[in-house]
Design an enzyme around this catalytic site. Structure first.
Site, PDB file in Angstrom:
ATOM      1  N   TYR A  58      70.413 -30.400 -12.115  1.00 23.42           N
ATOM      2  CA  TYR A  58      70.014 -29.834 -10.802  1.00 23.42           C
ATOM      3  C   TYR A  58      70.823 -30.275  -9.856  1.00 23.42           C
ATOM      4  O   TYR A  58      70.999 -29.745  -8.707  1.00 23.42           O
ATOM      5  CB  TYR A  58      68.449 -30.356 -10.671  1.00 23.42           C
ATOM      6  CG  TYR A  58      68.012 -30.358  -9.385  1.00 23.42           C
ATOM      7  CD1 TYR A  58      67.898 -29.072  -8.765  1.00 23.42           C
ATOM      8  CD2 TYR A  58      67.703 -31.544  -8.813  1.00 23.42           C
ATOM      9  CE1 TYR A  58      67.339 -28.863  -7.451  1.00 23.42           C
ATOM     10  CE2 TYR A  58      67.219 -31.299  -7.194  1.00 23.42           C
ATOM     11  CZ  TYR A  58      67.219 -30.386  -6.635  1.00 23.42           C
ATOM     12  OH  TYR A  58      66.621 -29.871  -5.679  1.00 23.42           O
TER      13      TYR A  58
ATOM     14  N   SER B  84      65.155 -33.247   3.768  1.00 23.84           N
ATOM     15  CA  SER B  84      64.945 -31.979   3.514  1.00 23.84           C
ATOM     16  C   SER B  84      63.452 -31.550   3.724  1.00 23.84           C
ATOM     17  O   SER B  84      62.626 -32.356   3.334  1.00 23.84           O
ATOM     18  CB  SER B  84      65.362 -31.956   2.143  1.00 23.84           C
ATOM     19  OG  SER B  84      64.847 -30.538   1.591  1.00 23.84           O
TER      20      SER B  84
ATOM     21  N   GLN C 153      65.635 -31.679   8.329  1.00 24.36           N
ATOM     22  CA  GLN C 153      66.301 -30.503   8.066  1.00 24.36           C
ATOM     23  C   GLN C 153      65.234 -29.379   7.893  1.00 24.36           C
ATOM     24  O   GLN C 153      64.211 -29.633   7.044  1.00 24.36           O
ATOM     25  CB  GLN C 153      67.004 -30.436   6.797  1.00 24.36           C
ATOM     26  CG  GLN C 153      67.662 -29.326   6.320  1.00 24.36           C
ATOM     27  CD  GLN C 153      66.878 -28.407   5.269  1.00 24.36           C
ATOM     28  OE1 GLN C 153      66.272 -29.104   4.470  1.00 24.36           O
ATOM     29  NE2 GLN C 153      66.962 -27.183   5.242  1.00 24.36           N
TER      30      GLN C 153
ATOM     31  N   THR D  98      68.686 -25.010   8.485  1.00 26.82           N
ATOM     32  CA  THR D  98      69.684 -24.619   7.290  1.00 26.82           C
ATOM     33  C   THR D  98      69.962 -23.155   7.303  1.00 26.82           C
ATOM     34  O   THR D  98      68.885 -22.277   7.245  1.00 26.82           O
ATOM     35  CB  THR D  98      69.443 -25.144   6.072  1.00 26.82           C
ATOM     36  OG1 THR D  98      69.572 -26.522   5.980  1.00 26.82           O
ATOM     37  CG2 THR D  98      70.433 -24.539   4.870  1.00 26.82           C
TER      38      THR D  98
ATOM     39  N   LYS E  19      73.171 -25.683  10.036  1.00 29.70           N
ATOM     40  CA  LYS E  19      73.895 -26.172   8.952  1.00 29.70           C
ATOM     41  C   LYS E  19      74.094 -24.927   7.988  1.00 29.70           C
ATOM     42  O   LYS E  19      73.190 -24.019   7.638  1.00 29.70           O
ATOM     43  CB  LYS E  19      72.983 -27.089   7.888  1.00 29.70           C
ATOM     44  CG  LYS E  19      73.416 -27.706   6.937  1.00 29.70           C
ATOM     45  CD  LYS E  19      72.517 -28.651   6.158  1.00 29.70           C
ATOM     46  CE  LYS E  19      73.220 -29.027   4.652  1.00 29.70           C
ATOM     47  NZ  LYS E  19      72.875 -28.255   3.750  1.00 29.70           N
TER      48      LYS E  19
ATOM     49  N   HIS F 231      77.124 -25.500   1.260  1.00 31.90           N
ATOM     50  CA  HIS F 231      75.953 -25.821   0.382  1.00 31.90           C
ATOM     51  C   HIS F 231      76.464 -26.563  -0.721  1.00 31.90           C
ATOM     52  O   HIS F 231      75.878 -26.542  -1.698  1.00 31.90           O
ATOM     53  CB  HIS F 231      75.001 -24.721   0.252  1.00 31.90           C
ATOM     54  CG  HIS F 231      73.444 -25.208   0.229  1.00 31.90           C
ATOM     55  ND1 HIS F 231      72.663 -25.045   1.260  1.00 31.90           N
ATOM     56  CD2 HIS F 231      72.814 -25.772  -0.733  1.00 31.90           C
ATOM     57  CE1 HIS F 231      71.604 -25.332   0.796  1.00 31.90           C
ATOM     58  NE2 HIS F 231      71.501 -25.841  -0.202  1.00 31.90           N
TER      59      HIS F 231
END
Ligand SMILES: Cc1cc2nc3c(=O)[nH]c(=O)nc-3n(C[C@H](O)[C@H](O)[C@H](O)COP(=O)(O)O)c2cc1C
Length: 381
Positions: free
Chosen positions: A31, A113, A134, A162, A256, A280
């Site tokens: 992952y 995140s 984020q 993002t 981002k 990314h």
């Protein structure tokens, strides 16, 4: 500046990666490690940093090097940080809190995140001076406003939006591993847990990782990870939505995933404070330019007032110095931190900080630069 020591049995990020691969189940390792399609973009990211040569300068005193940098009117002791990593606690239970705590101690940014597995209020309390949030932009404006109100109330220092997930990624390793939330315990996943008992027992104790900050906005049971993200997110964040976010969020605002010049031009017009040039980590578009290439193309926007930052493929302190030579005030490395956690558990957070701190310090001294802030294109070969 606090000096972080590190275990010299694992002196490089690549050593941590090798150990993490043994210590955590494959589905979790894959992952983090995996990219999109054939993973060429991920490999190109890494190689592009190797191509940036710095000419060393001697005949100068470098007995001390200042590693600090200034972003959004705030001094950070280190010029690199932890970028957002969804499902962080899957790498090691408690990883997000350990990283936020280490970042606060080191005075370097920690970006939480939207799809983190620790409540945002807990992270903001643990890292009051360095935590940024984020945002994956929710389709529904009212959900977005509700989430942003919580982020503001918690005290995050900056908001990072993002842009580069207009569609859920097809990551072949995740598909093959059958990675889903909540975990469905397939025979393959049970076997991987059984053969990695330390990780499995800690995860059991800590509780199954889940998207705690957006759970309340769920409308149905989760499907695969990519599917959940696709359902929640806007499919393509529009300029109008960024303008709305600019109205709602009065603190430093960062985009981002910027690689296209008209996008950074628009950011400037909207009043965005900074960008993270990123693809990314090669997880969204295998054909995307490397972030080195994009940084070279866009760096001149610093002269127009844009704070330039970068990630994707950074694995050494030398890369952070290279990034500054190309024009980035701050660099982030996603997988480095998570390999650190996978290799050493919670101690991995400070191990990674220690490695980068040492390598940045030595590189600056080696090239004859006494201050990170002075590093610029004049050092490029
Ligand atoms: C496992 C994993 C999860 C990620 N999750 C997010 C996320 O939730 N939000 C986001 O903006 N970027 C996310 N990213 C991208 C990172 O923030 C960063 O851009 C990337 O890791 C940089 O590349 P590197 O890993 O090669 O350093 C993720 C990356 C990885 C490896």
């Amino acid at each position: 500046m606090h000096r972080f020591s590190y275990d010299t049995r694992y002196p490089a990020i690549s050593d941590l990666k090798a150990r993490a691969k043994k210590r955590i189940p494959n589905f979790s390792f894959d992952y983090v490690d995996g990219g999109i399609d054939q993973e060429h973009g991920k490999a190109r990211n890494r190689n592009a940093w190797h191509e940036i040569d710095l000419i060393p300068r001697y005949l100068c005193d470098v007995s001390n090097a200042d590693l600090s940098t200034r972003i959004f009117d705030k001094d950070y002791a280190l010029p690199f940080g932890v970028p957002p990593i969804g499902l962080g606690n899957m790498m090691w239970p408690g990883a997000e809190m350990a990283l936020a705590t280490a970042a606060q101690k080191a005075n370097m940014p920690y970006i939480l995140s939207t799809f983190s597995t620790t409540p945002l209020e807990e992270i903001a309390a643990a890292a009051p001076d360095v935590a940024w949030f984020q945002l994956y932009v929710p389709k529904k404006v009212e959900v977005m406003k509700d989430l942003l109100a919580k982020v503001k109330a918690a005290g995050f220092n900056a908001l990072v939006v993002t842009l580069d997930i207009p569609v859920g990624a097809k990551r072949n390793r995740e598909l093959k591993n059958g990675l889903k939330l909540p975990f469905s315990f397939t025979p393959k996943i049970i076997w991987q847990c059984a053969t990695h008992p330390t990780w499995a027992l800690s995860t059991l104790k800590h509780g199954q990782p889940d998207f705690v900050n957006v759970l309340e906005y769920k409308e149905g049971p989760n499907e695969g990870l990519a599917q959940f993200i696709t359902n929640f997110n806007m499919h393509g964040v529009t300029r109008e939505r960024i303008e709305l976010i600019r109205q709602v969020w009065d603190g430093p605002l960062v985009l981002k995933g910027v690689q296209h010049e008209p996008d950074i031009q628009a950011a400037l017009e909207i009043g965005i404070d900074g960008v993270i040039v990123s693809n990314h980590g090669g997880r969204q578009l295998d054909a995307a330019p490397t972030s080195v290439q994009s940084l070279q193309d866009l760096a001149s926007y610093a002269d127009k007032g844009m704070t330039m930052m970068v990630d994707s493929g950074i694995r050494t302190g030398t890369d952070v110095v290279r990034a500054k030579a190309l024009g980035a005030q701050m660099a982030f490395s996603g997988r480095s931190f998570f390999w650190g956690m996978g290799a050493l558990g919670l101690a991995g957070a400070e191990q990674v900080v220690g490695i980068y701190q040492d390598e940045i310090d030595r590189t600056l001294k080696q090239v004859g630069c006494a201050s990170f802030r002075e590093m610029d294109g004049g050092w490029l070969a």
